[in-house]
Design a protein around this motif. Structure first.
Motif, PDB file in Angstrom:
ATOM      1  N   VAL A  40      -6.716 -32.194 -44.955  1.00  0.00           N
ATOM      2  CA  VAL A  40      -5.582 -31.450 -44.389  1.00  0.00           C
ATOM      3  C   VAL A  40      -5.967 -30.027 -44.101  1.00  0.00           C
ATOM      4  N   ILE A  41      -5.257 -29.515 -43.431  1.00  0.00           N
ATOM      5  CA  ILE A  41      -5.467 -27.882 -43.049  1.00  0.00           C
ATOM      6  C   ILE A  41      -4.052 -27.396 -43.066  1.00  0.00           C
ATOM      7  N   ALA A  42      -3.600 -26.448 -43.926  1.00  0.00           N
ATOM      8  CA  ALA A  42      -1.891 -25.880 -43.691  1.00  0.00           C
ATOM      9  C   ALA A  42      -2.017 -25.032 -44.924  1.00  0.00           C
ATOM     10  N   LYS A  43      -1.181 -24.127 -44.311  1.00  0.00           N
ATOM     11  CA  LYS A  43      -0.713 -22.765 -45.307  1.00  0.00           C
ATOM     12  C   LYS A  43      -0.349 -23.261 -46.499  1.00  0.00           C
ATOM     13  N   GLU A  44       0.831 -24.250 -46.614  1.00  0.00           N
ATOM     14  CA  GLU A  44       1.354 -24.867 -47.586  1.00  0.00           C
ATOM     15  C   GLU A  44       1.529 -26.092 -47.469  1.00  0.00           C
ATOM     16  N   LEU A  45       1.585 -26.875 -48.613  1.00  0.00           N
ATOM     17  CA  LEU A  45       1.835 -28.690 -48.761  1.00  0.00           C
ATOM     18  C   LEU A  45       3.205 -28.822 -49.217  1.00  0.00           C
ATOM     19  N   CYS A  46       3.812 -29.610 -48.456  1.00  0.00           N
ATOM     20  CA  CYS A  46       5.220 -30.150 -49.075  1.00  0.00           C
ATOM     21  C   CYS A  46       4.864 -30.807 -50.271  1.00  0.00           C
ATOM     22  N   SER A  47       5.969 -31.233 -50.964  1.00  0.00           N
ATOM     23  CA  SER A  47       5.759 -31.582 -52.237  1.00  0.00           C
ATOM     24  C   SER A  47       5.321 -32.950 -52.316  1.00  0.00           C
ATOM     25  N   GLU A  48       5.475 -34.063 -51.456  1.00  0.00           N
ATOM     26  CA  GLU A  48       4.708 -35.077 -51.124  1.00  0.00           C
ATOM     27  C   GLU A  48       3.515 -35.195 -51.031  1.00  0.00           C
ATOM     28  N   VAL A  49       2.979 -34.397 -49.935  1.00  0.00           N
ATOM     29  CA  VAL A  49       1.592 -33.947 -49.690  1.00  0.00           C
ATOM     30  C   VAL A  49       0.955 -33.473 -50.961  1.00  0.00           C
ATOM     31  N   GLN A  50       1.536 -32.579 -51.720  1.00  0.00           N
ATOM     32  CA  GLN A  50       0.950 -32.225 -52.884  1.00  0.00           C
ATOM     33  C   GLN A  50       0.548 -33.049 -53.970  1.00  0.00           C
ATOM     34  N   PHE A  51       1.636 -34.233 -54.205  1.00  0.00           N
ATOM     35  CA  PHE A  51       1.413 -35.292 -54.920  1.00  0.00           C
ATOM     36  C   PHE A  51       0.403 -36.234 -54.574  1.00  0.00           C
ATOM     37  N   LEU A  52       0.066 -36.357 -53.008  1.00  0.00           N
ATOM     38  CA  LEU A  52      -1.369 -37.062 -52.535  1.00  0.00           C
ATOM     39  C   LEU A  52      -2.367 -36.405 -52.959  1.00  0.00           C
ATOM     40  N   LEU A  53      -2.334 -35.108 -53.061  1.00  0.00           N
ATOM     41  CA  LEU A  53      -3.612 -34.213 -53.313  1.00  0.00           C
ATOM     42  C   LEU A  53      -3.826 -34.257 -54.716  1.00  0.00           C
ATOM     43  N   HIS A  54      -2.797 -34.543 -55.550  1.00  0.00           N
ATOM     44  CA  HIS A  54      -2.929 -34.526 -57.216  1.00  0.00           C
ATOM     45  C   HIS A  54      -3.439 -36.031 -57.371  1.00  0.00           C
ATOM     46  N   GLN A  55      -3.159 -36.751 -56.518  1.00  0.00           N
ATOM     47  CA  GLN A  55      -3.852 -38.273 -56.648  1.00  0.00           C
ATOM     48  C   GLN A  55      -5.218 -38.558 -55.991  1.00  0.00           C
ATOM     49  N   ARG A  56      -5.789 -37.368 -55.396  1.00  0.00           N
ATOM     50  CA  ARG A  56      -6.998 -37.460 -54.937  1.00  0.00           C
ATOM     51  C   ARG A  56      -7.112 -38.319 -53.714  1.00  0.00           C
ATOM     52  N   LYS A  57      -5.876 -38.555 -53.233  1.00  0.00           N
ATOM     53  CA  LYS A  57      -5.922 -39.254 -51.924  1.00  0.00           C
ATOM     54  C   LYS A  57      -6.250 -38.627 -50.705  1.00  0.00           C
ATOM     55  N   ILE A  58      -6.203 -37.247 -50.802  1.00  0.00           N
ATOM     56  CA  ILE A  58      -6.236 -36.421 -49.583  1.00  0.00           C
ATOM     57  C   ILE A  58      -7.204 -35.129 -50.042  1.00  0.00           C
ATOM     58  N   ASN A  59      -7.856 -34.528 -48.968  1.00  0.00           N
ATOM     59  CA  ASN A  59      -8.507 -33.291 -49.351  1.00  0.00           C
ATOM     60  C   ASN A  59      -7.851 -32.133 -48.789  1.00  0.00           C
ATOM     61  N   TRP A  60      -7.731 -31.055 -49.375  1.00  0.00           N
ATOM     62  CA  TRP A  60      -7.047 -29.783 -48.701  1.00  0.00           C
ATOM     63  C   TRP A  60      -8.267 -28.764 -48.318  1.00  0.00           C
ATOM     64  N   LEU A  61      -8.459 -28.748 -47.012  1.00  0.00           N
ATOM     65  CA  LEU A  61      -9.502 -28.115 -46.696  1.00  0.00           C
ATOM     66  C   LEU A  61      -9.441 -26.657 -46.654  1.00  0.00           C
ATOM     67  N   SER A  62      -8.286 -26.221 -46.135  1.00  0.00           N
ATOM     68  CA  SER A  62      -8.280 -24.923 -45.669  1.00  0.00           C
ATOM     69  C   SER A  62      -6.840 -24.266 -45.517  1.00  0.00           C
ATOM     70  N   LYS A  63      -6.262 -23.303 -45.460  1.00  0.00           N
ATOM     71  CA  LYS A  63      -5.059 -22.810 -45.179  1.00  0.00           C
ATOM     72  C   LYS A  63      -5.126 -22.518 -43.597  1.00  0.00           C
ATOM     73  N   LYS A  64      -6.182 -22.015 -42.859  1.00  0.00           N
ATOM     74  CA  LYS A  64      -6.325 -21.799 -41.707  1.00  0.00           C
ATOM     75  C   LYS A  64      -7.264 -22.590 -40.888  1.00  0.00           C
ATOM     76  N   PHE A  65      -6.815 -23.051 -39.636  1.00  0.00           N
ATOM     77  CA  PHE A  65      -7.698 -23.652 -38.745  1.00  0.00           C
ATOM     78  C   PHE A  65      -8.849 -23.069 -38.280  1.00  0.00           C
ATOM     79  N   GLU A  66     -10.228 -23.400 -38.458  1.00  0.00           N
ATOM     80  CA  GLU A  66     -11.124 -22.976 -37.676  1.00  0.00           C
ATOM     81  C   GLU A  66     -12.138 -24.218 -36.858  1.00  0.00           C
ATOM     82  N   LEU A  67     -12.614 -23.783 -36.011  1.00  0.00           N
ATOM     83  CA  LEU A  67     -13.542 -24.803 -35.152  1.00  0.00           C
ATOM     84  C   LEU A  67     -14.355 -25.504 -35.931  1.00  0.00           C
ATOM     85  N   ILE A  68     -14.929 -24.811 -36.814  1.00  0.00           N
ATOM     86  CA  ILE A  68     -16.078 -25.424 -37.819  1.00  0.00           C
ATOM     87  C   ILE A  68     -15.564 -26.820 -38.383  1.00  0.00           C
ATOM     88  N   TYR A  69     -14.269 -26.726 -38.601  1.00  0.00           N
ATOM     89  CA  TYR A  69     -13.763 -28.078 -39.327  1.00  0.00           C
ATOM     90  C   TYR A  69     -13.606 -29.314 -38.439  1.00  0.00           C
TER      91      TYR A  69
END
Length: 463
Positions: A40-69
Motif C-alpha cells: 500500500v502507498i498512502a499518506k494515511e491508513l484508515c483504521s481497518e487498513v491499519q489493522f490489516l497492517l498490524h496483522q501483517r497481511k499487507i505492507n505499507w511501502l510509502s506515503k508518496k507514490f514514485e515510479l520505482i514502486y
C-alpha cells in the motif's frame, strides 16, 4: 462484449494499492482473499487498513507514490481522491503494460472488478461494465439466493476424486457422462445436507456401474429466432450436447446458449448455394452417434413442421440409435404472435392451414379448393420464391384479390419487418422482402395494425 471476463491467479503475486481509505479497503480485502502480496502507498491508513497492517497481511511501502514502486508489480489499484495522481498512475501503468484499475473511473481502467458470488472454489462473477450497477446488485441478490452455501463442498469433493475418476474412465466422454449423472443424483443433496460419507458411497457406486457409452440423437426446435422462445428443455439439452448440427435459421443468440466445449457443425441449406444434402446430414448424425456422442440436431422453429425432422429420426430408429424429440415454437405461431396477428379468430378465421412453398419429393399437389376457402388463415413457409404463383392459384380458385396478406421478414428478431397489403399486390411486395420470411394470408391480418406490439417503431411497411 466490452470486457473479456478472466479469472486471474494472484497467489503470491505483487499487487500495489495506491490509497488506503474505505474504497481502497474493499479492494484490499478481495486481494487478500485471493492470496496476493499487497503493498500500500498512502499518506494515511484508515483504521481497518491499519489493522490489516498490524496483522501483517499487507505492507505499507510509502506515503508518496514514485515510479520505482511499479517495478516487479503484477497489477495496480489506484484508489485516491487525487484526480491528477490517478491519471498519472494510469498513464504510467499503460506505458509499462501493467494492468491497472482506477476506482470509480472506468475510462482509466484496463480491467474492472466484477460483482462476485463466492462459493469457493466455485466463483460466479457478473458485470454490467459500469452501465447499470443497481441492476447488477439486483442480479447478484437473485443468484446468491439460488446457489446453496455448501455448493463449494460439492466442487471440493469432486476435485479430490477427479484423478481417480480419470484413471478409472480412460475415455473422455465416459468421464463426462459419469460426472453429469453424478451431479444429477442424490450425491449433491447429501453434500448440501452435510452427509459427505453417504455422498462418497454414491460416487463409488456410480464408478462401478457398467454403463456402456451409448450415443443418442436429439432433435431440438430452436424456435423462430428470439432466444427467449427456446424451451427450457431445449436449453437443458444444448447444455449437455457433445456435437450440435445446426441450421442457418438458428439465431446467434440461441447458438450462444450451447455448451462452450461442444462441437458446432453448420448444415444449413440456402437457396442457390452448394449445400450439404439431407442424406449427408443423416449419415453424419448416425456416424457421430455411433461414436457414443450426444448429438443434437438443432432446427429453426419446430423440427416436425417442415423441418424434415421425421426423416432424420426415422433414420436413427432404423440404425438402432436412441433418440429424443424436443419440440420448438414453430415459426407460424411465434412470428404471427410477434406481428400481432391472431391466426384464428371466431369472427374471421375458423381454422389455420400451414403449407410450404416447396414441393415435396413425392410430387404432392396442393388442394387449392381448400386453401382458397376464406374461412381459413393460410400460413406459407418458405414461400418467397413461389409467392406470385401461389397468389395466382388462390385467386383462380376463389380467394378475393382484396384478401389481406402480411409478409414478416426475420420475425421475432430485432430486425423484424412486417409488410402488409392484399393478395393482388404480392408481386410488388415480395420484391422488397428479404429472407427468412413468412407469408400470412387471411382477414386476421387486419389485426396487425391494431395489435402490433413488437418493434413498434419499425412495425409497418404498408403498400
Amino acid at each position: 462484449m466490452n470486457y473479456l471476463p478472466l479469472f486471474i491467479d494472484l497467489k503470491s503475486k505483487n499487487v500495489l494499492v495506491v490509497g488506503a481509505g474505505e474504497v481502497a479497503l474493499n479492494k484490499i480485502k478481495l486481494l487478500i482473499r485471493a492470496k496476493a502480496k499487497v503493498s500500500v502507498i498512502a499518506k494515511e491508513l484508515c483504521s481497518e487498513v491499519q489493522f490489516l497492517l498490524h496483522q501483517r497481511k499487507i505492507n505499507w511501502l510509502s506515503k508518496k507514490f514514485e515510479l520505482i514502486y511499479l517495478k516487479k508489480i503484477f497489477l495496480v489499484i489506484s484508489a485516491t481522491n487525487d484526480v491528477k495522481l490517478n491519471e498519472y498512475i494510469y498513464q504510467k501503468c499503460n506505458e509499462r503494460y501493467l494492468l491497472v484499475n482506477t476506482v470509480d473511473d472506468k475510462f482509466k481502467c484496463s480491467f474492472i472488478f466484477p460483482s462476485i458470488i463466492d462459493r469457493s472454489p466455485i466463483i460466479v462473477a457478473i458485470s454490467s461494465g459500469g452501465a447499470a450497477p443497481v441492476l447488477l446488485r439486483f442480479l447478484r441478490e437473485k443468484i446468491e439466493a439460488i446457489l446453496p452455501m455448501r455448493l463449494g463442498d460439492v466442487a471440493k469433493i469432486a476435485g479430490k476424486w477427479r484423478e481417480v475418476i480419470k484413471k478409472h474412465f480412460s475415455n473422455f466422454l465416459e468421464r463426462r457422462r459419469f460426472w453429469e449423472k453424478l451431479f444429477k443424483s442424490v450425491f449433491v443433496e447429501h453434500i448440501l445436507n452435510g452427509k459427505k460419507e453417504q455422498a462418497i458411497k454414491i460416487l463409488k457406486k456410480n464408478m462401478y456401474e457398467n454403463d456402456l457409452l451409448t450415443g443418442e440423437i436429439i432433435l431440438v426446435g430452436a424456435g423462430p429466432g428470439d432466444s427467449g422462445l427456446l424451451t427450457l428443455r431445449g436449453l437443458q439439452i444444448l447444455q449437455q450436447a457433445d456435437v450440435v448440427l445446426y441450421d442457418c435459421l438458428v439465431s446467434e443468440e440461441v447458438l450462444d446458449l450451447i455448451r462452450r466445449d461442444a462441437q458446432l457443425i453448420c448444415v444449413g441449406k440456402r437457396a442457390g448455394l452448394n449445400n450439404i444434402s439431407q442424406d449427408e446430414i443423416i449419415n453424419l448424425l448416425i456416424f457421430l452417434a455411433k461414436q457414443g456422442k450426444k448429438v443434437v440436431r438443432l432446427k429453426g422453429g419446430d423440427p416436425f413442421i417442415f423441418g424434415r425432422g421425421g426423416e432424420e429420426i426415422e433414420a436413427a430408429k432404423n440404425a438402432g440409435i436412441n433418440f429424443q424429440i424436443v419440440p420448438g415454437i414453430t415459426s407460424a405461431l411465434g412470428v404471427a404472435a410477434y406481428a400481432g396477428i391472431p391466426l384464428t379468430h371466431r369472427k374471421y378465421a375458423q381454422g389455420v392451414i400451414f403449407i410450404t412453398g416447396h414441393k415435396c419429393i413425392n410430387g404432392f399437389v396442393n388442394n387449392w379448393s381448400i386453401l382458397s376457402d376464406s374461412s381459413y388463415t393460410l400460413v406459407i413457409y418458405m414461400g418467397t420464391l413461389k409467392a406470385v404463383y401461389i397468389a395466382k392459384k388462390l385467386i383462380l380458385f376463389g380467394r378475393l384479390k382484396s384478401t389481406p396478406i402480411a409478409i414478416v421478414e426475420k420475425g421475432t428478431t430485432v430486425d423484424q419487418k412486417v409488410f402488409t397489403g392484399c393478395l393482388s399486390e404480392i408481386e410488388k411486395i415480395i420484391k422488397m422482402v428479404a429472407t427468412p420470411s413468412l407469408l400470412i394470408i387471411g382477414d386476421v391480418v387486419h389485426f396487425h395494425e391494431k395489435l402490433a406490439w413488437f418493434q413498434n417503431e419499425n412495425k409497418l411497411n404498408k403498400i
